[in-house]
Design an enzyme around this catalytic site. Structure first.
Site, PDB file in Angstrom:
ATOM      1  N   LYS A 107       0.855  -1.192   0.000  1.00 43.86           N
ATOM      2  CA  LYS A 107       0.000   0.000   0.000  1.00 43.86           C
ATOM      3  C   LYS A 107       0.888   1.238   0.000  1.00 43.86           C
ATOM      4  O   LYS A 107       1.709   1.408   0.900  1.00 43.86           O
ATOM      5  CB  LYS A 107      -0.929  -0.008   1.215  1.00 43.86           C
ATOM      6  CG  LYS A 107      -1.901   1.172   1.201  1.00 43.86           C
ATOM      7  CD  LYS A 107      -3.063   0.935   2.140  1.00 43.86           C
ATOM      8  CE  LYS A 107      -3.961   2.158   2.218  1.00 43.86           C
ATOM      9  NZ  LYS A 107      -5.067   1.953   3.152  1.00 43.86           N
ATOM     10  N   GLY A 120      -0.964   7.855  -5.657  1.00 44.01           N
ATOM     11  CA  GLY A 120      -0.589   6.459  -5.436  1.00 44.01           C
ATOM     12  C   GLY A 120       0.241   6.226  -4.187  1.00 44.01           C
ATOM     13  O   GLY A 120       0.721   5.125  -3.937  1.00 44.01           O
ATOM     14  N   ASP A 246     -16.652  -0.181  -0.730  1.00 43.04           N
ATOM     15  CA  ASP A 246     -15.341  -0.576  -1.272  1.00 43.04           C
ATOM     16  C   ASP A 246     -14.354  -0.896  -0.155  1.00 43.04           C
ATOM     17  O   ASP A 246     -13.264  -1.404  -0.429  1.00 43.04           O
ATOM     18  CB  ASP A 246     -14.769   0.522  -2.185  1.00 43.04           C
ATOM     19  CG  ASP A 246     -14.771   1.884  -1.521  1.00 43.04           C
ATOM     20  OD1 ASP A 246     -15.865   2.391  -1.222  1.00 43.04           O
ATOM     21  OD2 ASP A 246     -13.680   2.429  -1.272  1.00 43.04           O
TER      22      ASP A 246
END
Ligand code: AMP
Ligand code: MG
Length: 479
Positions: A107, A120, A246
């Site tokens: 991550k 990101g 999600d």
């Protein structure tokens, strides 16, 4: 087995490319290892110390690959704060592959096809939080993704201020979310929806394979797992903060830690997420929101499972599973091992008394675990003592009917009422030290996270009460 000798497989890539995008991690500048969890590594069959593995850092930073690894990001959709977003996906998570039933995921390892406008990255602050809470939830016996290691770097990442980038290597038996089904449902791609269901059964519910009404049985299991996890959250005072579909794992475990919190003072309306102005994801709303999310999942599964049947399963199994698990956990925390009429009223009265007393939720139970009738011992940590005083009288009376001896009762209670809870003020202190390159406290917290019910003589400082100014604060979603 050494971590860097692991051999991964990538079964998800056997699905068609519409399910994912292959992507290489973008390395951070001047990376360094901050902390490792050898305990999490054992899940992979690793029994050599991670810190002694000279390739660990490069593997997490994406400059070296484990054998068989083919990095990819997964697509999904999701209901965010009640509104449907058709295309989300791993915007900053990159999967490496699978070993021993665990999917390895980085991550903060850089942009993917699903990053939208995001960079990101994950900052050090939120990565430390995710790393430690993953291990802490496991330590508390709650279904969760795990964290194997965290690395820091010199890479600058823009948030409200400039922060440093970090990467956590996370593990989970599945990274498929309710939102993964919603993605294909919204596209009207029911063929892929069914392929995904088959994949999920293989990955998470293989024991159901030969049952009749396979997909309905899968949904039932998701309902039950989710309800059980929610009961656990409520019993320990955990507020997730961003229960979007999600962020709901298809096998019911806790994933995607953001602005979470353990309650300081018991406040059922508490909302840890500063951006959640309406309190949609408040502590007390969590079970109801899980139910709402499961109804959205039922809708997404409607092309392969009769919607009415799914809703029947939801109504039949969510409430009953939640309530029986919650009561089992709470009665243990209260030290009620016999079943007596009126126990549920005693529990309700306890919660309303705690709410009025302004008292730390976890410390109350920890103290109750060695309570021997001296009310002052408990009352001294409450701001308002009267409501709790009355409750303790009813509790004393109830305890007189318990068949278990007091010392045995205390022993059992101490197995479920942690002394060490990763409150936000404690995490904040560790983060501030880490930002100055002192990682000692992160490692101390890892020790108590993995064994929150034990005694840690040299780490008593981690069990201190929350300072008044830091009680039940709200956290920013920015991470
Ligand atoms: P979260 O609220 O953290 O679960 O994130 C919601 C969505 O936003 C997910 O699809 C994430 O992958 C994506 N996301 C969050 N932060 C970033 C980031 N810095 N860069 C790219 N995508 C992100
Ligand atoms: Mg997420």
């Amino acid at each position: 087995m050494k971590f860097s000798n692991l051999k991964l497989t990538t079964p998800y890539l056997n699905l068609e490319p519409i399910f994912y995008c292959e992507v290489e991690p973008s390395p951070l500048k001047n990376p360094f290892v901050i902390s490792v969890s050898d305990d999490a590594a054992r899940l992979l069959g690793v029994d050599e110390e991670l810190m002694l593995d000279d390739k660990l850092l490069e593997i997490i930073n994406g400059t070296k690959k484990l054998k068989g690894s083919k990095p990819f990001a997964m697509c999904y959709a999701g209901h965010q704060f009640g509104y449907f977003v058709p295309r989300l996906g791993d915007g900053r998570a990159i999967n490496l592959g699978k070993v021993n039933g665990q999917n390895l995921q980085l991550k903060g390892a850089g942009q993917t096809l699903y990053s939208r406008h995001g960079d990101g990255r994950a900052v050090l602050r939120s990565s430390i939080r995710e790393y430690l809470i993953s291990e802490a939830m496991y330590g508390l016996g709650i279904a969760t993704s795990r964290a194997l290691a965290i690395i820091g770097s010199d890479s600058d990442v823009a948030r409200q201020t400039w922060e440093k980038g970090a990467i956590v290597l996370r593990l989970s038996p599945t990274w498929i979310r309710f939102g993964t089904f919603e993605y294909f449902y919204a596209k009207g791609d029911y063929e892929r929806l069914q392929l995904l269901a088959d994949y999920v059964i293989g990955e998470s519910f293989a024991h159901l394979k030969n049952t009749k009404n396979l997909y309905l049985e899968m949904y039932k299991q998701i309902v039950k797992n989710t309800a059980a996890t929610l009961a656990h959250w409520q019993s320990v005072g955990f507020n997730h903060g961003v229960m979007n579909t999600d962020n709901m794992s298809i096998d019911g475990r806790t994933i995607d830690y953001g602005p979470f919190a353990f309650l300081d003072d018991y406040e059922s309306n508490y909302v840890c997420n500063h951006t959640d102005t309406e309190g949609r994801y408040s502590f007390k709303n969590q079970p109801g929101i899980a139910h709402w999310n499961l109804a959205k999942l039922a809708n997404a599964l409607s092309p392969i499972i009769n919607y009415e049947h799914s809703l029947e399963v939801l109504e039949e199994h969510f409430g009953t599973t939640y309530e029986s698990k919650y009561l089992e956990l709470m009665y243990r925390k209260m030290g009620l091992f016999d079943t007596k009429e009126g126990d549920i009223d005693l529990l309700k009265l306890m919660l309303s008394s705690l709410e009025r007393a302004n008292i730390d939720f976890s410390m109350f139970f920890y103290k109750l675990s060695t309570y021997s009738g001296k009310k002052k011992y408990i009352l001294e940590i409450a701001v308002f003592q009267e409501p709790l005083q009355e409750w303790l009288e009813s509790y004393d009376e109830r305890l007189r009917c318990e068949s278990l001896r007091q010392d045995r009762r205390h022993e059992e209670m101490l197995k479920v009422n942690p002394k060490y809870v990763l409150k936000n003020h404690i995490l904040q202190e560790a983060i501030e030290k880490a930002e100055r390159h002192d990682f000692g406290m992160v490692n101390d917290l890892l020790k108590v996270a993995l064994n929150p019910f034990g005694e840690h003589k040299d780490l008593e400082y981690l069990a201190k009460p929350t300072p008044l100014s830091s009680k039940n604060i709200k956290l920013s979603c920015s991470s």
